[in-house]
Write an enzyme that holds these catalytic residues in place. Structure first.
Site, PDB file in Angstrom:
ATOM      1  N   HIS A 478     -51.767  32.115-123.527  1.00 48.24           N
ATOM      2  CA  HIS A 478     -51.807  30.909-122.691  1.00 48.24           C
ATOM      3  C   HIS A 478     -53.245  30.580-122.296  1.00 48.24           C
ATOM      4  O   HIS A 478     -53.712  29.450-122.493  1.00 48.24           O
ATOM      5  CB  HIS A 478     -50.951  31.130-121.439  1.00 48.24           C
ATOM      6  CG  HIS A 478     -50.978  29.992-120.467  1.00 48.24           C
ATOM      7  ND1 HIS A 478     -49.979  29.048-120.396  1.00 48.24           N
ATOM      8  CD2 HIS A 478     -51.892  29.631-119.522  1.00 48.24           C
ATOM      9  CE1 HIS A 478     -50.275  28.164-119.459  1.00 48.24           C
ATOM     10  NE2 HIS A 478     -51.438  28.500-118.900  1.00 48.24           N
ATOM     11  N   GLU A 479     -53.939  31.561-121.744  1.00 51.36           N
ATOM     12  CA  GLU A 479     -55.312  31.305-121.306  1.00 51.36           C
ATOM     13  C   GLU A 479     -56.234  31.020-122.490  1.00 51.36           C
ATOM     14  O   GLU A 479     -57.168  30.226-122.376  1.00 51.36           O
ATOM     15  CB  GLU A 479     -55.839  32.479-120.475  1.00 51.36           C
ATOM     16  CG  GLU A 479     -55.070  32.728-119.184  1.00 51.36           C
ATOM     17  CD  GLU A 479     -54.946  31.495-118.301  1.00 51.36           C
ATOM     18  OE1 GLU A 479     -55.827  30.600-118.360  1.00 51.36           O
ATOM     19  OE2 GLU A 479     -53.958  31.408-117.546  1.00 51.36           O
ATOM     20  N   HIS A 482     -56.007  27.411-123.295  1.00 58.02           N
ATOM     21  CA  HIS A 482     -56.952  26.656-122.460  1.00 58.02           C
ATOM     22  C   HIS A 482     -58.371  26.820-123.011  1.00 58.02           C
ATOM     23  O   HIS A 482     -59.154  25.857-123.049  1.00 58.02           O
ATOM     24  CB  HIS A 482     -56.937  27.192-121.022  1.00 58.02           C
ATOM     25  CG  HIS A 482     -55.804  26.714-120.179  1.00 58.02           C
ATOM     26  ND1 HIS A 482     -55.474  25.391-120.042  1.00 58.02           N
ATOM     27  CD2 HIS A 482     -54.928  27.406-119.390  1.00 58.02           C
ATOM     28  CE1 HIS A 482     -54.443  25.284-119.211  1.00 58.02           C
ATOM     29  NE2 HIS A 482     -54.096  26.492-118.804  1.00 58.02           N
ATOM     30  N   HIS A 485     -59.044  24.636-125.816  1.00 58.53           N
ATOM     31  CA  HIS A 485     -59.196  23.251-125.360  1.00 58.53           C
ATOM     32  C   HIS A 485     -60.659  22.991-124.988  1.00 58.53           C
ATOM     33  O   HIS A 485     -61.197  21.914-125.256  1.00 58.53           O
ATOM     34  CB  HIS A 485     -58.283  23.025-124.156  1.00 58.53           C
ATOM     35  CG  HIS A 485     -57.945  21.606-123.883  1.00 58.53           C
ATOM     36  ND1 HIS A 485     -57.199  21.206-122.797  1.00 58.53           N
ATOM     37  CD2 HIS A 485     -58.251  20.448-124.537  1.00 58.53           C
ATOM     38  CE1 HIS A 485     -57.050  19.890-122.802  1.00 58.53           C
ATOM     39  NE2 HIS A 485     -57.684  19.407-123.849  1.00 58.53           N
TER      40      HIS A 485
END
Length: 694
Positions: A478-479, A482, A485
């Site tokens: 998940h991190e 990010h 991104h």
């Protein structure tokens, strides 16, 4: 550290004020001490104020270059100093830094208030916004103008002088309150631990005990083992410990953070925060803070948010209640003469999962070493986007545990650096997050990003690797989503870079990336036993996949209840909230919250919404984004290849690379070809079936 009335002389050779000669011009963490920060902030505030004054007072007619682009170029030193400072405050704090943080939070508000409410500057921006159709701007320039105008307008730049003065007071006080909230939470988390001796380890695997010993070492207690209030310590203990009395003790300490009636109590802060937020919203013409906040989001209105949450709540609660009855039967079957309590749920749910799916986390954990999961996250990015990762030992870091990798594009060109800070320690706030030391931009030549992931995984003891639970492994992906991104960003302007998007869109790239962690194509390659190197057995892999939807009623209820409470805090009149504990109880009774399940974040520890306002009225964002991510992964499934090159290129171009340069709904439709299909979320969580079918 007291606030000075005049400029502070910088210590000789302040590294924050000098050119960085480190590799890739990264922060020289080994040279930076707390005393460097206030002088650096002083200089940065002064420089930025002068830059803003020059833009606002420019005698020439406003145009895009002398106003909008000039704003984008301003504040470079402030951005640089603040990025380093807040990384340290969050990931490796000490009493000196926390004291400075109290000072800086107030100074930051006092610096930004006159900028964001500068009537002359806003006049220039508004003049450009009024004639935007005539300016022949690129799509990114149009988006930047729109976002700049919106940001200033929503900050109160159009208010009268009395309202501006009051708004400035509110902003300063909210900055102080948010900082105090986070410091209180960290204080309660640092102060509490529970020592476990030989007789206290019933049900605990060796890997947990090893991590508990490592946590004791971090606290200067060599030879002992402790459970801390880090979620990565608490949740496995509640799941595996056979000692019901100790589970209750840990659970009660965990949910009481910030609510102990001590110097770290957050109840009074919450009441004041809510009152000030409501007042600021009304100054800007909105009936509630939620109405103000959500207007500038994909959801647009509190009603839309409530509609989504209630749509999910009903089937999730039904599933949780059915699971509760099954867990109570298990308690009775084992001879337990007690009603299921919140500190029992995870323990008996794990037993029920073993019975129904023949799977438990302890069986797969030896195959999920931290190092292998890092490599799996990198390999997934390589196969999707062509980027590669090479570890660098020559880049300064803030703690010896931090690792750094250089990221290169498929053509071998430098794309950025990725910092991984994975282990829990007392100097780090709880949770997991992504941030940056420098954002990607192309305004004055290519600027490569410096991206950080911070987690709180338990460290293995005595040279043993850190072993992750499936939830931990999902958090890592998940991190890293990010992180991608930020790393894959390909925009011109800093304000539109990377994760500079609506809160209810920012979780799409991260939650979407979680899907790959659970796929057989990834697990078969990277889930290997930490001692033997043997791959994850196929039968265990199949049982893991089959068990993924188990206990989703519980997980969804603890999240949605928190999101609904956040919404109620910010839609009901602040004066009606009253006692925070009573309000929490009233609202949970209203929605029929099962007594056996606690909020994922009780109010006094809800840092997402009270340590600052980034997720205030916006905690729902994770679920809003999950509607999109569940639907988005379907594009790869429909292509028959989870690494399909054409779909991956659209994902990179339309989602990861575009940052905030386009409207998020437009970006999603460009990738997917249509709007998201809402039931994808319920299908992913297994909540479309009847509870009996689960």
């Amino acid at each position: 550290m007291s606030e000075s009335s005049g400029p502070i002389a910088a210590p000789t050779g302040n590294p924050l004020l000098q050119a960085w000669t480190t590799p890739f011009e990264t922060p020289p963490f080994t040279e930076i001490v707390p005393e460097h920060f206030l002088p650096a902030f002083e200089r940065a505030f002064t420089d930025h104020a002068a830059e803003i004054a020059a833009i606002a007072n420019d005698p020439t007619e406003p145009d895009f270059a002398n106003t909008i682009t000039a704003l984008e170029r301003s504040g470079k030193l402030l951005n640089r100093v603040a990025a380093v400072f807040y990384d340290l405050v969050s990931a490796h704090s000490n009493p000196a830094l926390l004291e400075i943080d109290k000072d800086v939070s107030l100074r930051m508000a006092r610096h930004w208030n006159p900028i964001m409410m500068n009537a002359v500057l806003f006049g220039r921006i508004a003049a450009l916004h009024d004639k935007r159709a005539e300016l022949k701007l690129t799509s990114e320039e149009r988006r930047l103008l729109e976002r700049t105008y919106t940001r200033f307008h929503r900050s109160g730049a159009g208010l009268d002088e009395a309202a501006k003065a009051r708004m400035a007071e509110i902003n300063e006080r909210l900055a102080q309150l948010g900082t105090n909230f986070s410091h209180h939470l960290l204080g309660d988390e640092q102060d509490w631990f529970m020592e476990i001796g030989e007789g206290d380890t019933e049900g605990l695997p060796d890997s947990f005990v090893a991590a508990a010993r490592a946590a004791a070492d971090e606290r200067g207690l060599p030879g002992k083992a402790v459970v801390t209030l880090s979620r990565s310590s608490v949740e496995p203990f509640l799941k595996m410990s056979g000692r019901r009395d100790l589970r209750e003790k840990v659970y009660r300490a965990f949910i009481a953070r910030g609510d102990n009636g001590n110097a770290n109590d957050n109840n009074a802060l919450i009441g004041e925060i809510l009152g000030l937020r409501e007042e600021s919203a009304k100054l800007l013409g909105y009936p509630t803070f939620a109405a103000y906040r959500l207007e500038d989001s994909m959801a647009k209105t509190p009603e839309a948010v409530r509609g989504l949450l209630e749509r999910v709540w009903k089937p999730a609660r039904a599933r949780a209640m059915a699971d509760r009855d099954a867990l109570q039967e298990l308690v009775t079957e084992e001879g337990g003469n007690f009603e299921l309590a919140p500190w029992d749920w995870r323990f008996y749910a794990e037993k029920l999962r073993q019975r129904r799916a023949n799977f438990d986390d302890a069986a797969i954990k030896p195959y999920l070493s931290l190092d292998n999961m890092i490599v799996a996250a990198f390999d997934t990015a390589t196969r999707l986007f062509g980027v590669t990762f090479a570890e660098r030992k020559d880049v300064p870091v803030w703690h010896p545990d931090v690792r750094v990798w250089e990221v290169k594009d498929a053509d071998g060109s430098h794309r950025g650096l990725f910092y991984g800070d994975y282990y829990a320690r007392p100097s780090k706030r709880s949770g997991a997050w992504m941030t940056s030391l420098r954002d990607q931009q192309k305004l004055d030549g290519a600027v490569a990003p410096l991206i950080i992931n911070v987690c709180n995984f338990s460290k293995g003891a005595d040279g043993e690797p850190s072993l992750l639970s499936p939830d931990d492994a999902r958090t890592l992906f998940h991190e890293f989503g990010h992180g991608l991104h930020g790393m894959m960003s390909d925009v011109t302007y800093p304000s539109l870079s990377g994760t500079s998007v609506f809160t209810d869109f920012v979780e799409l790239p991260s939650q979407l990336y979680e899907h790959w962690q659970e796929r057989p194509e990834v697990l078969r390659r990277f889930a290997r036993h930490y001692q033997t190197g043997e791959p994850l057995p196929d039968d265990l892999l199949q049982r893991f996949i089959a068990a993924r939807k188990f206990n989703q009623g519980f997980a969804t209820v603890e999240f949605v209840s928190s999101a609904l409470l956040d919404l109620e805090f910010h839609t009901q009149p602040a004066a009606s909230v009253g006692d925070i504990r009573d309000f929490e109880r009233r609202e949970l009774d209203k929605i029929g919250m099962p007594d056996e399940i606690a909020l994922r974040h009780r109010p006094t520890q809800f840092g997402h919404i009270f340590s600052g306002d980034h997720y205030a009225s916006g905690y729902y964002s994770y679920m809003w984004s999950e509607v999109m991510d569940a639907d988005a992964f379907g594009a790869f499934e429909e292509a028959g290849d989870i690494f399909d090159p054409k779909v991956a290129k659209r994902l990179r171009d339309d989602i990861y690379a575009s940052g905030g340069s386009r409207d998020p709904e437009e970006a999603y439709i460009a990738f997917r070809g249509r709007a998201p299909e809402p039931d994808a979320l319920l299908r992913r969580r297994g909540l479309l079936e009847t509870p009996e079918a689960a």
